[in-house]
Write an enzyme that holds these catalytic residues in place. Sequence first.
Site, short mmCIF file in Angstrom:
data_model
loop_
_atom_site.label_atom_id
_atom_site.label_comp_id
_atom_site.label_asym_id
_atom_site.label_seq_id
_atom_site.Cartn_x
_atom_site.Cartn_y
_atom_site.Cartn_z
N GLU A 98 -19.00 61.60 42.13
CA GLU A 98 -18.01 62.54 41.60
C GLU A 98 -18.63 63.92 41.38
O GLU A 98 -18.01 64.94 41.64
CB GLU A 98 -17.41 62.01 40.30
CG GLU A 98 -16.61 60.73 40.46
CD GLU A 98 -15.47 60.86 41.43
OE1 GLU A 98 -15.03 61.99 41.70
OE2 GLU A 98 -15.01 59.83 41.95
N CYS A 241 -0.92 63.32 51.82
CA CYS A 241 -0.18 64.32 51.05
C CYS A 241 -1.04 65.57 50.89
O CYS A 241 -1.37 66.00 49.78
CB CYS A 241 0.22 63.74 49.69
SG CYS A 241 1.47 64.69 48.81
N CYS A 248 4.42 63.25 55.81
CA CYS A 248 5.41 62.54 54.98
C CYS A 248 5.86 61.24 55.63
O CYS A 248 6.14 60.25 54.93
CB CYS A 248 6.60 63.44 54.69
SG CYS A 248 6.18 64.88 53.66
N CYS A 251 3.62 58.37 54.65
CA CYS A 251 3.35 58.18 53.21
C CYS A 251 3.87 56.83 52.75
O CYS A 251 5.05 56.51 52.94
CB CYS A 251 4.01 59.31 52.42
SG CYS A 251 3.74 59.15 50.63
N CYS A 257 9.50 59.74 46.33
CA CYS A 257 9.15 61.17 46.29
C CYS A 257 10.41 62.02 46.08
O CYS A 257 11.27 62.12 46.96
CB CYS A 257 8.45 61.57 47.58
SG CYS A 257 7.93 63.30 47.60
#
Length: 500
Positions: A98, A241, A248, A251, A257
């Site tokens: 991270e 996304c 889309c 997705c 959404c």
Amino acid sequence: MSHLRAAAARGLRRSGRRAVSSSAGKRRKGASPRRGAPAPAPAPPPARHLFSDPAEVEALRGNLLAWYDKCKRDLPWRTLAATEPDADRRAYAVWVSEIMLQQTQKWPTLQALAQASLEEVNELWAGLGYYSRGKRLQEAARKVVSELAGQMPRTAEDLQKLLPGVGRYTAGAIASISYRQATGVVDGNVIRVLCRLRCIGADSSSPAVIDRLWDMANVLVDRSRPGDFNQALMELGATVCVPRAPLCGECPVKQHCQARHRVEKELAFASQKLFGKPTPVPDVEDCGVGDCPLCPPAAEPWDSSLGVTNFPRKAAKKQPRVAQTATCVLERRGCHGAPEYLIVQRPSSGLLAGLWEFPSLPLAQGLQEEKQREVLADHLRAWTGWPVVAEGLRFIGEVVHIFSHIHQTYVVYSLPLDGDVTLDPALSPSRWVTEEEFHASAVSTAMKKVLKACEKQRGEESSPGKGSKRKRGAKPQGASSTRPGTQLSLRAFLRAPTSS
């Protein structure tokens, strides 16, 4: 399709004007609050901005995790998080990943990192940027070893409270992936996904919106697979996304959404209107215009041409501060005839803390070239004790480097020296290095650009037909070094050293 979009945009603008006028009329009719009276508490956001239906939450979790299991990328910390039995090593792998991802073959464990010197950390961090993160990572590792008996905190709350440099996102990632704590995470990818799923058009960088997004992430996170769910949400934002041209159709949660639903409704309305069919005023699904804390502001209505990429919205970025620095590449011939360069270490705090650089001096804005040479010569003379004169400085060019908050221009000069320079030990640490040693040192990308500019001019001067002077204003933009080994991967960071 362009006709449909244009028609949808016109219909939306008309309905938007009616909504704004109606809202303004209501405000005029209401009594103004008495002076000194406490402001009313903000109304909670409408349900359409929330995940309030348990059945929808369960369906979204299932769809997203099924997609993740099938499509997830092979990333090094994922393998460790799934197979490493030692909880502290799992947490360490996620922690390092991270920190490095936020844009080392020596330290496979916390204990190994804690025993390293800051110089070693900076050398292997070079090229990653945000150098203070490497320093804070080591500070936190030393605290774990010296104060926490070598054991990482086990909850997101304790990770954030006890470890320097560990913020809310990093703490949530470590706790959910390594310790299976059911806590959400919010990073740039998650912000984009959640804002589109729930049509959140208010400034996504504002504290109020960020708090709402954290609340949503904590509601959504799967209780049995929190680490996988959080990684799936981030993976969705990174691969599907995406900021521009989102996929889309691919997705896995498109049925949830709200932004996609809005696009479909507007296109259907525009199509009916185009063919002359009587239609009602479209429900553009703004809630309480002027009152909803999560809808786009009335001054920035939905742009039909953008579709789902209307979300998220951010306030305009603050322009970076403009700064100018004079930098001198002091060069001598080494014992084998190869060039050597003098580098000095920066202070232990502030920008590029602890890294090495060529002798440099910040310049006042608007300083003319002649004056720049004079102040740089004065600085070098005081620092080295050599009789440096302004006329002896050779202009190389200007190198531009963009930091996150500074637009930095390095005005680069070179100065060949015939002998050694003995520096005052009380001044900043310094040393002579070969080109190979320079690239192996903890130097910033900006300094690599500076050296590349000098090497480029040297090559031009040695080429037939090339002049020896560079015109003022030339700006070699040398890219960072691509020599093998100058920037190590996460896999290398977590790999145990091999015995020679």
